[in-house]
Scaffold this motif. Structure first.
Motif, PDB file in Angstrom:
ATOM      1  N   LYS A  71      -1.629  -1.021   6.981  1.00 13.20           N
ATOM      2  CA  LYS A  71      -1.773  -2.460   7.261  1.00 13.20           C
ATOM      3  C   LYS A  71      -2.670  -3.151   6.241  1.00 13.20           C
ATOM      4  O   LYS A  71      -3.407  -4.071   6.563  1.00 13.20           O
ATOM      5  CB  LYS A  71      -2.319  -2.714   8.677  1.00 13.20           C
ATOM      6  N   LYS A  72      -2.604  -2.690   4.995  1.00  6.81           N
ATOM      7  CA  LYS A  72      -3.345  -3.309   3.900  1.00  6.81           C
ATOM      8  C   LYS A  72      -2.345  -3.939   2.943  1.00  6.81           C
ATOM      9  O   LYS A  72      -1.322  -3.348   2.625  1.00  6.81           O
ATOM     10  CB  LYS A  72      -4.200  -2.280   3.180  1.00  6.81           C
ATOM     11  N   ASP A  73      -2.663  -5.143   2.503  1.00 13.24           N
ATOM     12  CA  ASP A  73      -1.770  -5.867   1.608  1.00 13.24           C
ATOM     13  C   ASP A  73      -2.008  -5.461   0.161  1.00 13.24           C
ATOM     14  O   ASP A  73      -3.143  -5.230  -0.265  1.00 13.24           O
ATOM     15  CB  ASP A  73      -1.981  -7.373   1.735  1.00 13.24           C
ATOM     16  N   LYS A 114       9.326  -3.789   1.275  1.00  9.31           N
ATOM     17  CA  LYS A 114       8.523  -3.791   2.498  1.00  9.31           C
ATOM     18  C   LYS A 114       8.832  -2.569   3.349  1.00  9.31           C
ATOM     19  O   LYS A 114       7.929  -1.965   3.926  1.00  9.31           O
ATOM     20  CB  LYS A 114       8.776  -5.076   3.291  1.00  9.31           C
ATOM     21  N   SER A 115      10.093  -2.199   3.407  1.00 13.54           N
ATOM     22  CA  SER A 115      10.480  -1.021   4.170  1.00 13.54           C
ATOM     23  C   SER A 115       9.887   0.253   3.566  1.00 13.54           C
ATOM     24  O   SER A 115       9.336   1.098   4.288  1.00 13.54           O
ATOM     25  CB  SER A 115      12.002  -0.923   4.208  1.00 13.54           C
ATOM     26  N   GLU A 116       9.982   0.409   2.252  1.00 12.98           N
ATOM     27  CA  GLU A 116       9.477   1.615   1.584  1.00 12.98           C
ATOM     28  C   GLU A 116       7.942   1.670   1.583  1.00 12.98           C
ATOM     29  O   GLU A 116       7.363   2.727   1.770  1.00 12.98           O
ATOM     30  CB  GLU A 116      10.009   1.701   0.149  1.00 12.98           C
ATOM     31  N   LYS A 119       6.185   2.747   4.857  1.00  9.44           N
ATOM     32  CA  LYS A 119       6.183   4.185   5.166  1.00  9.44           C
ATOM     33  C   LYS A 119       5.069   4.928   4.432  1.00  9.44           C
ATOM     34  O   LYS A 119       4.853   6.099   4.689  1.00  9.44           O
ATOM     35  CB  LYS A 119       7.515   4.823   4.752  1.00  9.44           C
ATOM     36  N   ARG A 120       4.395   4.266   3.498  1.00  9.24           N
ATOM     37  CA  ARG A 120       3.435   4.948   2.637  1.00  9.24           C
ATOM     38  C   ARG A 120       2.051   4.300   2.711  1.00  9.24           C
ATOM     39  O   ARG A 120       1.919   3.133   3.007  1.00  9.24           O
ATOM     40  CB  ARG A 120       3.931   4.913   1.192  1.00  9.24           C
ATOM     41  N   THR A 121       1.025   5.108   2.358  1.00  8.41           N
ATOM     42  CA  THR A 121      -0.340   4.588   2.252  1.00  8.41           C
ATOM     43  C   THR A 121      -0.550   4.051   0.842  1.00  8.41           C
ATOM     44  O   THR A 121       0.267   4.287  -0.053  1.00  8.41           O
ATOM     45  CB  THR A 121      -1.376   5.694   2.532  1.00  8.41           C
ATOM     46  N   ASP A 161      -1.358  -4.298  -7.321  1.00  6.34           N
ATOM     47  CA  ASP A 161      -2.725  -4.787  -7.383  1.00  6.34           C
ATOM     48  C   ASP A 161      -3.183  -5.203  -5.991  1.00  6.34           C
ATOM     49  O   ASP A 161      -2.370  -5.454  -5.106  1.00  6.34           O
ATOM     50  CB  ASP A 161      -2.792  -5.988  -8.337  1.00  6.34           C
ATOM     51  N   LEU A 162      -4.488  -5.277  -5.808  1.00  6.15           N
ATOM     52  CA  LEU A 162      -5.056  -5.752  -4.543  1.00  6.15           C
ATOM     53  C   LEU A 162      -5.194  -7.269  -4.587  1.00  6.15           C
ATOM     54  O   LEU A 162      -5.490  -7.839  -5.636  1.00  6.15           O
ATOM     55  CB  LEU A 162      -6.434  -5.121  -4.318  1.00  6.15           C
ATOM     56  N   PRO A 163      -5.009  -7.952  -3.446  1.00  2.87           N
ATOM     57  CA  PRO A 163      -5.221  -9.409  -3.416  1.00  2.87           C
ATOM     58  C   PRO A 163      -6.678  -9.757  -3.706  1.00  2.87           C
ATOM     59  O   PRO A 163      -7.578  -8.938  -3.508  1.00  2.87           O
ATOM     60  CB  PRO A 163      -4.845  -9.801  -1.989  1.00  2.87           C
TER      61      PRO A 163
END
Length: 174
Positions: A71-73, A114-116, A119-121, A161-163
């Motif tokens: 749940k991290k963008d 978004k689907s792929e 499923k991943r961290t 990249d991170l927001p």
């Protein structure tokens, strides 16, 4: 001023379909006729020609916000190479408009992303599974775009990249 021309040329990188009074011109079998490279005849004012470039096209998408399984963008930049595969299907689905086709492709690829990513961290996305991720992304995109008349040659992730609002807190923790 437009001069009525009875002949038109189809180049090697193009395919053409002709419409007469708004309806596609049919061949002997009742299917819409696709004109191959060469010199062809048309009836001025009654027939319109629709020219399509059949070469590979690049769709470059910048900064799509995607959520991982934690749940991290993350912000993902990617591109895809595509080309028209089935001209008649492409004409009916996208109206022969490249902008509309690219918009549909972008939506389908973002949905697959978004689907792929769901499923991943973050660690799996950034480190180990990037090649596997792009392979499964290409397969998912190919399946979702089969009915558009286009084929996907490649999908590549350029940058993850991170927001801005998250980046500062992550750097402070590091």
């Amino acid at each position: 001023m437009m001069i009525p021309v009875s002949f038109f040329t189809v180049y090697e990188t193009e395919k053409v379909i002709v419409s007469m009074l708004g309806k596609l011109k049919l061949d002997v079998n009742g299917r819409a006729r696709v004109y191959e490279p060469g010199l062809h005849f048309r009836i001025p004012f009654l027939q319109d020609i629709h020219v399509f470039d059949t070469r590979l096209k690049l769709l470059d998408v910048q900064s799509s916000r995607i959520t991982t399984s934690e749940k991290k963008d993350v912000l993902v930049d990617f591109y895809l190479l595509w080309q028209i595969d089935n001209l008649l299907l492409y004409f009916t689905r996208a109206g022969g408009n490249n902008y509309k086709a690219e918009l549909l492709l972008k939506q389908k690829v973002i949905a697959a992303l978004k689907s792929e990513f769901g499923k991943r961290t973050i660690q799996e996305v950034v480190h180990g599974g990037r090649i596997e991720l792009m392979h499964s992304l290409k397969n998912a995109t190919y399946e979702s775009t089969k009915n558009m008349g286009v084929s996907i040659a490649d999908v590549r992730i350029k940058r993850i990249d991170l927001p801005d609002e998250v980046r500062d807190s992550v750097y402070k923790r590091m």
